[in-house]
Write a protein that holds these residues in place. Structure first.
Motif, PDB file in Angstrom:
ATOM      1  N   GLY A 148      -0.313  18.602  12.759  1.00 41.99           N
ATOM      2  CA  GLY A 148       0.831  18.381  11.733  1.00 41.99           C
ATOM      3  C   GLY A 148       0.987  18.754   9.904  1.00 41.99           C
ATOM      4  N   THR A 149      -0.131  19.614  10.303  1.00 46.02           N
ATOM      5  CA  THR A 149      -0.237  20.476   9.234  1.00 46.02           C
ATOM      6  C   THR A 149       0.718  21.299   9.159  1.00 46.02           C
ATOM      7  OG1 THR A 149      -1.690  21.573   9.600  1.00 46.02           O
ATOM      8  CG2 THR A 149      -2.442  20.243   8.814  1.00 46.02           C
ATOM      9  N   HIS A 150       1.343  21.921  10.211  1.00 44.82           N
ATOM     10  CA  HIS A 150       2.181  22.829  10.647  1.00 44.82           C
ATOM     11  C   HIS A 150       3.554  22.455  11.114  1.00 44.82           C
ATOM     12  CE1 HIS A 150      -1.194  25.648   9.141  1.00 44.82           C
ATOM     13  NE2 HIS A 150      -1.212  25.318  10.074  1.00 44.82           N
ATOM     14  N   VAL A 151       3.612  21.042  11.361  1.00 44.84           N
ATOM     15  CA  VAL A 151       4.160  20.886  12.537  1.00 44.84           C
ATOM     16  C   VAL A 151       6.326  21.074  11.976  1.00 44.84           C
ATOM     17  CG1 VAL A 151       5.179  18.166  10.631  1.00 44.84           C
ATOM     18  CG2 VAL A 151       5.294  18.493  13.867  1.00 44.84           C
ATOM     19  N   GLU A 152       6.318  21.135  10.379  1.00 41.83           N
ATOM     20  CA  GLU A 152       7.233  21.046   9.875  1.00 41.83           C
ATOM     21  C   GLU A 152       8.085  23.261  10.503  1.00 41.83           C
ATOM     22  OE1 GLU A 152       4.818  21.145   7.399  1.00 41.83           O
ATOM     23  OE2 GLU A 152       5.046  19.437   7.199  1.00 41.83           O
ATOM     24  N   ARG A 153       7.204  23.594  10.558  1.00 39.77           N
ATOM     25  CA  ARG A 153       7.117  25.335  10.499  1.00 39.77           C
ATOM     26  C   ARG A 153       8.124  25.107  12.721  1.00 39.77           C
ATOM     27  NH1 ARG A 153       2.063  28.727  10.732  1.00 39.77           N
ATOM     28  NH2 ARG A 153       1.860  28.677   8.239  1.00 39.77           N
ATOM     29  N   ALA A 154       8.098  24.160  13.098  1.00 39.83           N
ATOM     30  CA  ALA A 154       8.766  23.762  14.176  1.00 39.83           C
ATOM     31  C   ALA A 154      10.133  23.123  14.264  1.00 39.83           C
ATOM     32  CB  ALA A 154       8.107  22.317  15.408  1.00 39.83           C
ATOM     33  N   PRO A 155      11.525  24.196  14.487  1.00 45.01           N
ATOM     34  CA  PRO A 155      12.440  23.897  14.288  1.00 45.01           C
ATOM     35  C   PRO A 155      13.775  22.575  14.261  1.00 45.01           C
ATOM     36  CG  PRO A 155      12.672  26.100  14.718  1.00 45.01           C
ATOM     37  CD  PRO A 155      11.858  25.939  15.156  1.00 45.01           C
ATOM     38  N   TRP A 156      12.319  22.622  16.155  1.00 40.78           N
ATOM     39  CA  TRP A 156      13.394  20.645  16.685  1.00 40.78           C
ATOM     40  C   TRP A 156      12.590  19.394  15.454  1.00 40.78           C
ATOM     41  CZ3 TRP A 156      10.770  16.358  18.477  1.00 40.78           C
ATOM     42  CH2 TRP A 156      11.550  15.159  18.939  1.00 40.78           C
ATOM     43  N   VAL A 157      11.341  19.481  15.362  1.00 43.82           N
ATOM     44  CA  VAL A 157      10.736  18.820  14.596  1.00 43.82           C
ATOM     45  C   VAL A 157      11.086  18.941  12.913  1.00 43.82           C
ATOM     46  CG1 VAL A 157       7.988  18.095  13.926  1.00 43.82           C
ATOM     47  CG2 VAL A 157       8.498  18.895  15.642  1.00 43.82           C
ATOM     48  N   ASN A 158      11.392  19.824  12.244  1.00 43.27           N
ATOM     49  CA  ASN A 158      12.067  19.781  10.712  1.00 43.27           C
ATOM     50  C   ASN A 158      13.258  19.381  10.682  1.00 43.27           C
ATOM     51  OD1 ASN A 158      11.973  20.448   8.499  1.00 43.27           O
ATOM     52  ND2 ASN A 158      12.823  22.916   8.807  1.00 43.27           N
ATOM     53  N   ARG A 159      14.462  19.372  12.081  1.00 43.87           N
ATOM     54  CA  ARG A 159      15.655  18.874  11.641  1.00 43.87           C
ATOM     55  C   ARG A 159      15.592  17.456  11.798  1.00 43.87           C
ATOM     56  NH1 ARG A 159      17.195  22.848  15.648  1.00 43.87           N
ATOM     57  NH2 ARG A 159      16.553  21.848  17.472  1.00 43.87           N
ATOM     58  N   GLN A 160      14.742  16.689  13.436  1.00 44.02           N
ATOM     59  CA  GLN A 160      14.330  15.522  12.995  1.00 44.02           C
ATOM     60  C   GLN A 160      13.278  14.592  12.244  1.00 44.02           C
ATOM     61  OE1 GLN A 160      14.847  13.860  16.104  1.00 44.02           O
ATOM     62  NE2 GLN A 160      15.705  16.269  16.523  1.00 44.02           N
ATOM     63  N   LEU A 161      12.440  15.363  11.191  1.00 50.12           N
ATOM     64  CA  LEU A 161      12.370  14.972  10.074  1.00 50.12           C
ATOM     65  C   LEU A 161      12.834  15.011   8.622  1.00 50.12           C
ATOM     66  CD1 LEU A 161       8.956  16.747   9.955  1.00 50.12           C
ATOM     67  CD2 LEU A 161       9.364  14.185  10.077  1.00 50.12           C
ATOM     68  N   GLN A 162      14.742  15.502   8.684  1.00 51.36           N
ATOM     69  CA  GLN A 162      15.731  15.793   7.715  1.00 51.36           C
ATOM     70  C   GLN A 162      16.397  14.268   8.206  1.00 51.36           C
ATOM     71  OE1 GLN A 162      15.139  17.492   5.281  1.00 51.36           O
ATOM     72  NE2 GLN A 162      13.582  18.218   6.504  1.00 51.36           N
ATOM     73  N   LYS A 163      16.529  14.133   9.648  1.00 53.39           N
ATOM     74  CA  LYS A 163      16.881  12.345   9.550  1.00 53.39           C
ATOM     75  C   LYS A 163      16.775  11.780   8.296  1.00 53.39           C
ATOM     76  CE  LYS A 163      18.025  14.158  13.980  1.00 53.39           C
ATOM     77  NZ  LYS A 163      17.639  13.058  16.153  1.00 53.39           N
ATOM     78  N   PRO A 164      18.116  10.563   7.930  1.00 52.61           N
ATOM     79  CA  PRO A 164      17.629   9.579   7.103  1.00 52.61           C
ATOM     80  C   PRO A 164      16.307   9.149   7.670  1.00 52.61           C
ATOM     81  CG  PRO A 164      19.545   9.585   7.169  1.00 52.61           C
ATOM     82  CD  PRO A 164      19.259  10.670   7.790  1.00 52.61           C
ATOM     83  N   ALA A 165      16.298   8.503   8.572  1.00 52.06           N
ATOM     84  CA  ALA A 165      15.291   7.218   9.197  1.00 52.06           C
ATOM     85  C   ALA A 165      13.792   7.532   9.173  1.00 52.06           C
ATOM     86  CB  ALA A 165      15.645   6.462  10.408  1.00 52.06           C
ATOM     87  N   ALA A 166      14.347   8.935   9.930  1.00 49.92           N
ATOM     88  CA  ALA A 166      12.308   9.657   9.738  1.00 49.92           C
ATOM     89  C   ALA A 166      11.932   9.988   8.750  1.00 49.92           C
ATOM     90  CB  ALA A 166      12.670  11.420  10.633  1.00 49.92           C
ATOM     91  N   LYS A 167      13.263  10.574   7.432  1.00 54.39           N
ATOM     92  CA  LYS A 167      13.008  11.180   6.264  1.00 54.39           C
ATOM     93  C   LYS A 167      11.747   9.945   5.607  1.00 54.39           C
ATOM     94  CE  LYS A 167      14.349  14.208   2.433  1.00 54.39           C
ATOM     95  NZ  LYS A 167      13.119  14.043   2.194  1.00 54.39           N
ATOM     96  N   ALA A 168      12.583   8.772   5.359  1.00 54.38           N
ATOM     97  CA  ALA A 168      12.552   7.514   4.896  1.00 54.38           C
ATOM     98  C   ALA A 168      10.649   7.040   5.674  1.00 54.38           C
ATOM     99  CB  ALA A 168      13.102   6.431   5.611  1.00 54.38           C
ATOM    100  N   SER A 169      10.607   6.660   6.896  1.00 57.34           N
ATOM    101  CA  SER A 169       9.620   6.591   6.834  1.00 57.34           C
ATOM    102  C   SER A 169       8.634   7.508   6.543  1.00 57.34           C
ATOM    103  CB  SER A 169      10.061   6.487   8.325  1.00 57.34           C
ATOM    104  OG  SER A 169       8.384   6.414   9.349  1.00 57.34           O
ATOM    105  N   LEU A 170       8.507   8.463   6.901  1.00 55.28           N
ATOM    106  CA  LEU A 170       7.034   9.868   6.391  1.00 55.28           C
ATOM    107  C   LEU A 170       7.270   9.775   4.871  1.00 55.28           C
ATOM    108  CD1 LEU A 170       5.701  11.604   7.183  1.00 55.28           C
ATOM    109  CD2 LEU A 170       7.545  13.367   6.858  1.00 55.28           C
ATOM    110  N   ASP A 171       8.416   8.931   3.835  1.00 58.41           N
ATOM    111  CA  ASP A 171       8.365   8.951   2.591  1.00 58.41           C
ATOM    112  C   ASP A 171       7.676   7.968   2.336  1.00 58.41           C
ATOM    113  OD1 ASP A 171       9.665  11.077   2.004  1.00 58.41           O
ATOM    114  OD2 ASP A 171      11.350  10.334   1.203  1.00 58.41           O
ATOM    115  N   LYS A 172       8.013   6.968   3.255  1.00 60.85           N
ATOM    116  CA  LYS A 172       6.939   5.025   3.145  1.00 60.85           C
ATOM    117  C   LYS A 172       5.724   5.790   3.164  1.00 60.85           C
ATOM    118  CE  LYS A 172       7.324   2.361   6.240  1.00 60.85           C
ATOM    119  NZ  LYS A 172       7.475   1.306   7.346  1.00 60.85           N
TER     120      LYS A 172
END
Length: 154
Positions: free
Chosen positions: A59-83
């Motif tokens: 989890g601490t390195h998840v942003e390094r994976a390109p696919w995961v990083n793209r998923q985390l940039q989606k509005p719904a995922a970003k909103a959930s993570l921000d929450k």
């Protein structure tokens, strides 16, 4: 002693691959080693935490994976993570409580919670203490419950 190491290994495997059910393995182990309940609880707890540390680290390195990083940039995922970040930020007791409840009950799934703890940068010591206490208590209930049941059946 061999059973201790077997439970430890199975517990690590169970932590990494949730399809392996450590509770069933522990129940069987209790029937094979009456009088060694504490050793089984300790083996399962250590093994689970060793495996869950890998989920946390992932989890601490998840942003390094390109696919995961793209998923985390989606509005719904970003909103959930921000929450979740807002809920955890500056509220260590809430975070510790959620980690403990997840470690003990399995809800939300502890593997998911471990990854989320890594993403949110929950201090490792909080993750380790709450996870060890929660998993240890869970396995204590399983082992001593099974031990009591086997004693009652015989």
């Amino acid at each position: 002693m061999t059973l201790f190491w077997s439970v430890l290994g199975a517990s690590i495997g169970s932590a990494l691959l949730p399809l392996i059910n450590i509770e069933i393995i522990l129940t069987g182990a209790v029937s094979q080693a009456p009088g060694h309940e504490w050793a089984l609880v300790i083996a399962a707890t250590i093994g689970q935490m060793l495996g869950k540390i890998l989920w946390y680290w992932g989890g601490t390195h998840v942003e390094r994976a390109p696919w995961v990083n793209r998923q985390l940039q989606k509005p719904a995922a970003k909103a959930s993570l921000d929450k979740w970040h807002e809920r955890a930020e500056g509220r260590p007791w809430f975070t510790a409580g959620l980690l403990f409840v997840s470690a003990f009950s399995g809800f939300p799934p502890y593997a998911v919670t471990a990854v989320l703890a890594g993403i949110l940068r929950v201090p490792m010591w909080i993750f380790l203490v709450t996870g060890t206490l929660g998993r240890g208590l869970r396995f204590w209930v399983v082992v001593f419950g099974a031990s009591s049941l086997f004693g009652w059946l015989s």
